[in-house]
Design a protein around this motif. Structure first.
Motif, PDB file in Angstrom:
ATOM      1  N   GLU A 186       0.591  10.716   1.934  1.00  0.00           N
ATOM      2  CA  GLU A 186       1.569  10.114   1.389  1.00  0.00           C
ATOM      3  C   GLU A 186       1.474   9.869  -0.281  1.00  0.00           C
ATOM      4  O   GLU A 186       2.461  10.143  -1.103  1.00  0.00           O
ATOM      5  N   CYS A 187       0.359   9.284  -0.584  1.00  0.00           N
ATOM      6  CA  CYS A 187      -0.010   9.009  -1.956  1.00  0.00           C
ATOM      7  C   CYS A 187      -0.144  10.061  -2.792  1.00  0.00           C
ATOM      8  O   CYS A 187       0.325  10.588  -3.886  1.00  0.00           O
ATOM      9  N   LEU A 188      -0.730  11.382  -2.115  1.00  0.00           N
ATOM     10  CA  LEU A 188      -0.911  12.715  -2.593  1.00  0.00           C
ATOM     11  C   LEU A 188       0.464  13.211  -2.944  1.00  0.00           C
ATOM     12  O   LEU A 188       0.716  14.145  -4.000  1.00  0.00           O
ATOM     13  N   ILE A 189       1.223  13.317  -1.933  1.00  0.00           N
ATOM     14  CA  ILE A 189       2.702  13.789  -2.011  1.00  0.00           C
ATOM     15  C   ILE A 189       3.579  13.075  -3.312  1.00  0.00           C
ATOM     16  O   ILE A 189       4.114  13.789  -4.182  1.00  0.00           O
ATOM     17  N   ALA A 190       3.484  11.858  -3.253  1.00  0.00           N
ATOM     18  CA  ALA A 190       4.075  11.172  -4.543  1.00  0.00           C
ATOM     19  C   ALA A 190       3.487  11.391  -5.825  1.00  0.00           C
ATOM     20  O   ALA A 190       4.120  11.485  -6.714  1.00  0.00           O
ATOM     21  N   ALA A 191       2.075  11.405  -5.637  1.00  0.00           N
ATOM     22  CA  ALA A 191       1.501  11.582  -7.088  1.00  0.00           C
ATOM     23  C   ALA A 191       1.893  12.836  -7.698  1.00  0.00           C
ATOM     24  O   ALA A 191       1.656  13.074  -8.937  1.00  0.00           O
ATOM     25  N   ALA A 192       1.921  13.996  -6.764  1.00  0.00           N
ATOM     26  CA  ALA A 192       2.237  15.315  -7.360  1.00  0.00           C
ATOM     27  C   ALA A 192       3.447  15.247  -8.110  1.00  0.00           C
ATOM     28  O   ALA A 192       3.967  16.155  -8.927  1.00  0.00           O
ATOM     29  N   ARG A 193       4.484  14.241  -8.005  1.00  0.00           N
ATOM     30  CA  ARG A 193       5.833  13.997  -8.269  1.00  0.00           C
ATOM     31  C   ARG A 193       5.805  13.225  -9.658  1.00  0.00           C
ATOM     32  O   ARG A 193       6.779  12.980 -10.169  1.00  0.00           O
ATOM     33  N   GLY A 194       4.494  12.292  -9.880  1.00  0.00           N
ATOM     34  CA  GLY A 194       4.388  11.823 -11.051  1.00  0.00           C
ATOM     35  C   GLY A 194       4.215  10.190 -10.907  1.00  0.00           C
ATOM     36  O   GLY A 194       3.956   9.438 -11.802  1.00  0.00           O
ATOM     37  N   CYS A 195       4.131   9.784  -9.494  1.00  0.00           N
ATOM     38  CA  CYS A 195       4.037   8.387  -9.192  1.00  0.00           C
ATOM     39  C   CYS A 195       2.749   7.944  -9.325  1.00  0.00           C
ATOM     40  O   CYS A 195       1.748   8.639  -8.945  1.00  0.00           O
ATOM     41  N   ARG A 196       2.644   6.713  -9.834  1.00  0.00           N
ATOM     42  CA  ARG A 196       1.098   6.327 -10.092  1.00  0.00           C
ATOM     43  C   ARG A 196       0.775   4.735  -9.768  1.00  0.00           C
ATOM     44  O   ARG A 196      -0.275   4.217  -9.965  1.00  0.00           O
ATOM     45  N   HIS A 197       1.977   4.219  -8.795  1.00  0.00           N
ATOM     46  CA  HIS A 197       1.626   2.729  -8.452  1.00  0.00           C
ATOM     47  C   HIS A 197       1.705   2.671  -7.105  1.00  0.00           C
ATOM     48  O   HIS A 197       2.866   2.713  -6.619  1.00  0.00           O
ATOM     49  N   PHE A 198       0.660   2.577  -6.137  1.00  0.00           N
ATOM     50  CA  PHE A 198       0.514   2.572  -4.923  1.00  0.00           C
ATOM     51  C   PHE A 198      -0.070   1.285  -4.128  1.00  0.00           C
ATOM     52  O   PHE A 198      -1.057   0.952  -4.750  1.00  0.00           O
ATOM     53  N   ALA A 199       0.859   0.560  -3.371  1.00  0.00           N
ATOM     54  CA  ALA A 199       0.382  -0.569  -2.658  1.00  0.00           C
ATOM     55  C   ALA A 199       0.432  -0.039  -1.026  1.00  0.00           C
ATOM     56  O   ALA A 199       1.191   0.272  -0.565  1.00  0.00           O
ATOM     57  N   VAL A 200      -0.926  -0.135  -0.478  1.00  0.00           N
ATOM     58  CA  VAL A 200      -1.231   0.812   0.637  1.00  0.00           C
ATOM     59  C   VAL A 200      -1.518  -0.181   1.569  1.00  0.00           C
ATOM     60  O   VAL A 200      -2.107  -1.300   1.597  1.00  0.00           O
ATOM     61  N   ASP A 201      -0.899   0.288   2.848  1.00  0.00           N
ATOM     62  CA  ASP A 201      -0.955  -0.702   4.069  1.00  0.00           C
ATOM     63  C   ASP A 201      -2.442  -0.579   4.893  1.00  0.00           C
ATOM     64  O   ASP A 201      -3.034   0.612   4.715  1.00  0.00           O
ATOM     65  N   SER A 202      -2.582  -1.803   5.058  1.00  0.00           N
ATOM     66  CA  SER A 202      -3.895  -2.063   5.972  1.00  0.00           C
ATOM     67  C   SER A 202      -3.477  -2.942   7.132  1.00  0.00           C
ATOM     68  O   SER A 202      -3.536  -3.964   6.616  1.00  0.00           O
ATOM     69  N   ARG A 203      -3.192  -2.493   8.124  1.00  0.00           N
ATOM     70  CA  ARG A 203      -2.661  -3.438   9.187  1.00  0.00           C
ATOM     71  C   ARG A 203      -3.772  -4.035   9.997  1.00  0.00           C
ATOM     72  O   ARG A 203      -4.739  -3.565  10.317  1.00  0.00           O
ATOM     73  N   LEU A 204      -3.260  -5.280  10.357  1.00  0.00           N
ATOM     74  CA  LEU A 204      -4.012  -6.241  11.390  1.00  0.00           C
ATOM     75  C   LEU A 204      -4.137  -5.315  12.894  1.00  0.00           C
ATOM     76  O   LEU A 204      -2.993  -5.059  13.247  1.00  0.00           O
ATOM     77  N   MET A 205      -5.296  -5.282  13.263  1.00  0.00           N
ATOM     78  CA  MET A 205      -5.353  -4.710  14.541  1.00  0.00           C
ATOM     79  C   MET A 205      -6.008  -5.861  15.709  1.00  0.00           C
ATOM     80  O   MET A 205      -6.164  -5.542  16.746  1.00  0.00           O
ATOM     81  N   GLY A 206      -6.810  -6.751  14.883  1.00  0.00           N
ATOM     82  CA  GLY A 206      -7.150  -7.985  15.890  1.00  0.00           C
ATOM     83  C   GLY A 206      -8.747  -8.072  15.646  1.00  0.00           C
ATOM     84  O   GLY A 206      -9.200  -9.254  15.779  1.00  0.00           O
ATOM     85  N   ASN A 207      -9.712  -7.014  15.593  1.00  0.00           N
ATOM     86  CA  ASN A 207     -11.020  -7.228  15.651  1.00  0.00           C
ATOM     87  C   ASN A 207     -11.468  -7.345  14.265  1.00  0.00           C
ATOM     88  O   ASN A 207     -11.228  -6.475  13.394  1.00  0.00           O
ATOM     89  N   LEU A 208     -12.099  -8.406  13.881  1.00  0.00           N
ATOM     90  CA  LEU A 208     -12.450  -8.861  12.521  1.00  0.00           C
ATOM     91  C   LEU A 208     -13.004  -7.798  11.713  1.00  0.00           C
ATOM     92  O   LEU A 208     -12.831  -7.524  10.648  1.00  0.00           O
ATOM     93  N   ARG A 209     -14.284  -7.384  12.289  1.00  0.00           N
ATOM     94  CA  ARG A 209     -15.160  -6.399  11.841  1.00  0.00           C
ATOM     95  C   ARG A 209     -14.399  -5.191  11.213  1.00  0.00           C
ATOM     96  O   ARG A 209     -14.425  -4.447  10.236  1.00  0.00           O
ATOM     97  N   GLN A 210     -13.689  -4.651  12.031  1.00  0.00           N
ATOM     98  CA  GLN A 210     -13.117  -3.394  12.114  1.00  0.00           C
ATOM     99  C   GLN A 210     -11.844  -3.532  11.100  1.00  0.00           C
ATOM    100  O   GLN A 210     -11.408  -2.886  10.200  1.00  0.00           O
ATOM    101  N   ASP A 211     -11.005  -4.809  11.050  1.00  0.00           N
ATOM    102  CA  ASP A 211      -9.979  -5.023  10.248  1.00  0.00           C
ATOM    103  C   ASP A 211     -10.501  -5.159   8.714  1.00  0.00           C
ATOM    104  O   ASP A 211      -9.892  -4.762   7.547  1.00  0.00           O
ATOM    105  N   VAL A 212     -11.686  -5.783   8.565  1.00  0.00           N
ATOM    106  CA  VAL A 212     -12.250  -5.769   7.255  1.00  0.00           C
ATOM    107  C   VAL A 212     -12.696  -4.310   6.644  1.00  0.00           C
ATOM    108  O   VAL A 212     -12.472  -4.069   5.571  1.00  0.00           O
ATOM    109  N   ALA A 213     -13.310  -3.541   7.583  1.00  0.00           N
ATOM    110  CA  ALA A 213     -13.945  -2.206   7.172  1.00  0.00           C
ATOM    111  C   ALA A 213     -12.611  -1.428   6.793  1.00  0.00           C
ATOM    112  O   ALA A 213     -12.670  -0.509   6.055  1.00  0.00           O
ATOM    113  N   SER A 214     -11.620  -1.606   7.710  1.00  0.00           N
ATOM    114  CA  SER A 214     -10.519  -0.607   7.563  1.00  0.00           C
ATOM    115  C   SER A 214      -9.834  -0.761   6.129  1.00  0.00           C
ATOM    116  O   SER A 214      -9.495   0.237   5.691  1.00  0.00           O
ATOM    117  N   LEU A 215      -9.671  -1.942   5.602  1.00  0.00           N
ATOM    118  CA  LEU A 215      -8.834  -1.857   4.261  1.00  0.00           C
ATOM    119  C   LEU A 215      -9.792  -1.356   3.253  1.00  0.00           C
ATOM    120  O   LEU A 215      -9.065  -0.807   2.415  1.00  0.00           O
TER     121      LEU A 215
END
Length: 444
Positions: free
Chosen positions: A196-225
């Protein structure tokens, strides 16, 4: 007239990233102008929100503007029986006055595969960011729209946002990726965010706040972000985009909430802990009343204050380091899977992320468990391992590396060996594990 910098989401996020300040944004949207303005004022004053939301109602998301017009005629200036703010039907001047009155940056939150008219109204009114999801909103909000249609509609919005940026009024995008309200693999979430960032960037967008969702396992949640941030920056740079601003959002759990408000506060606070240990730049929070109905502004504000307190406590402390063996293992796993998926999609599209995504969803190279859209094959199945981390039970046709497949399979074998439940029962019970607690029963 351009909005001042303190009312522009992209600039507020960029400055917070530079300074290390952590931002808070709630979820809210009401049909009546006064009702919505009053709610945002409560969230600003009592909730200490840095970015305010304007969630759009279902009728507007589905382009049923005539039905909204009928409601407005019947109810006048009073509260409307809508689950969000009908931005297309309210006069532009009215929404501009709302933006000026609350005097905070506002993000339009819209779950639609055709947000073009709503985006035009929002940007013209001074709302300076929009939740962006040509893939996310397709697979989770629409059963019949094609990938090509969704990408084209969102391409118009991205071009419009780029035009505003060239006039000195940058527009932010809050990128969803691929994810839903079930235990969801970070690699799939991140792959969708990259595309989705690549699709938007191709149109000239440059400001991205990207999701990293809570799933519950602390180590996995830290690593995923961290893995998702690194992947987005890597693929933007690979595409020749060297001026993008990427910030990371830790969203609270998107599924069912505990009906017990005290337990809901615990869940929201745990989200804040996981995000602070991950290095999140922003929290987007549900309310502690999610499990019992439509939240009121006071409960939304209380939820934000709970997160703010955790942020204040953990602010001076270091992030959970990658030297932690479990975090490093999860980071490597997520990164390998994410890159394998994105590379395969880009190959299918001959470098075009939109075209590649369409082909990949058709073939199952991109897939989503429990998707609403017929575009998805729906062959992927996920559950939790014995430590509560999200694992693949069935990979479908995803191009996951062999060593990653073995890791997931071994982890699920250990989980299944300790329970009398069938695979089906494990998958179903895990959907509700965060709201019910614990993630995995000690003795199943």
């Amino acid at each position: 007239m351009a909005e001042p910098a303190h009312r522009r989401v992209a600039q507020v996020r960029a400055e917070a990233r530079r300074s290390g300040r952590v931002l808070l944004e709630p979820l809210a949207g009401f049909g009546g102008v006064k009702q919505h303005t009053d709610a945002l004022t409560v969230l600003r004053d009592k909730g200490t929100a840095d970015i305010l939301p304007t969630q759009v109602d279902s009728q507007t998301r589905n382009l049923k503007f005539d039905e909204v017009a009928t409601m407005l005629a019947e109810h006048g200036d009073g509260p409307l029986p809508l689950n969000g703010y009908p931005i297309v039907n309210h006069p532009l001047t009215v929404t501009r006055d709302l933006v000026s009155t609350v005097d905070r940056p506002i993000e339009l939150r819209i779950g639609s595969t055709d947000p073009r008219l709503a985006a035009e109204m929002a940007f013209a009114a001074g709302i300076s960011s929009i939740t962006a999801g040509p893939l996310y909103y397709l697979v989770h909000y629409s059963s019949a729209v094609t990938v090509e249609q969704s990408v084209a509609n969102w391409g118009y919005v991205f071009s419009l946002a780029s035009w505003y940026a060239r006039q000195g009024a940058p527009v932010g995008l809050q990128v969803h990726g691929l994810g839903n309200s079930t235990p969801f693999p970070a690699s799939l979430l991140g792959a969708g965010a990259v595309l989705e960032c690549l699709i938007a960037a191709a149109r000239g967008c440059r400001h991205f706040a990207v999701d990293s969702r809570l799933m519950g396992n602390l180590r996995q949640d830290v690593a995923s972000l961290r893995a998702i941030r690194d992947a987005v920056e890597h693929y933007l740079a690979q595409a020749g985009v060297d001026d993008a601003v990427v910030t990371m959002v830790r969203k609270t759990w998107a599924g069912r909430y505990p009906a017990d408000e005290a337990r809901a506060f615990g869940l929201i606070s745990y989200t804040a802990v996981s995000g602070m240990l991950s290095g999140a730049d922003e929290f987007i929070s549900n309310s502690v009343q999610e499990g019992v109905g439509i939240p009121d502004p006071e409960a939304n504000a209380a939820s934000l204050r709970a997160i703010r307190h955790v942020v204040d406590l953990l602010g001076p402390q270091p992030e959970l380091t990658r030297e932690d063996e479990g975090v490093e293992r999860e980071y490597a796993l997520i990164t390998a899977e994410l890159h394998a998926i994105v590379d395969a999609v880009l190959d299918l599209g001959e470098g075009n992320p939109g075209r590649g995504s369409a082909r990949a969803l058709e073939l199952g190279v991109l897939d989503v468990p429990f998707a609403a859209s017929r575009t998805c094959r729906g062959e992927v199945v996920t559950a939790r391992d014995s430590e509560g981390a999200v694992r693949f039970v069935d990979f479908g046709r995803l191009p996951i590396p062999d060593w990653c497949r073995k890791f997931h399979s071994d982890a699920m074998e250990r989980r299944l060996a300790r329970t009398a439940k069938s695979v089906y029962d494990v998958v179903v019970s895990d959907i509700f594990s965060i709201s019910n607690g614990p993630l995995v029963e000690v003795a199943e």
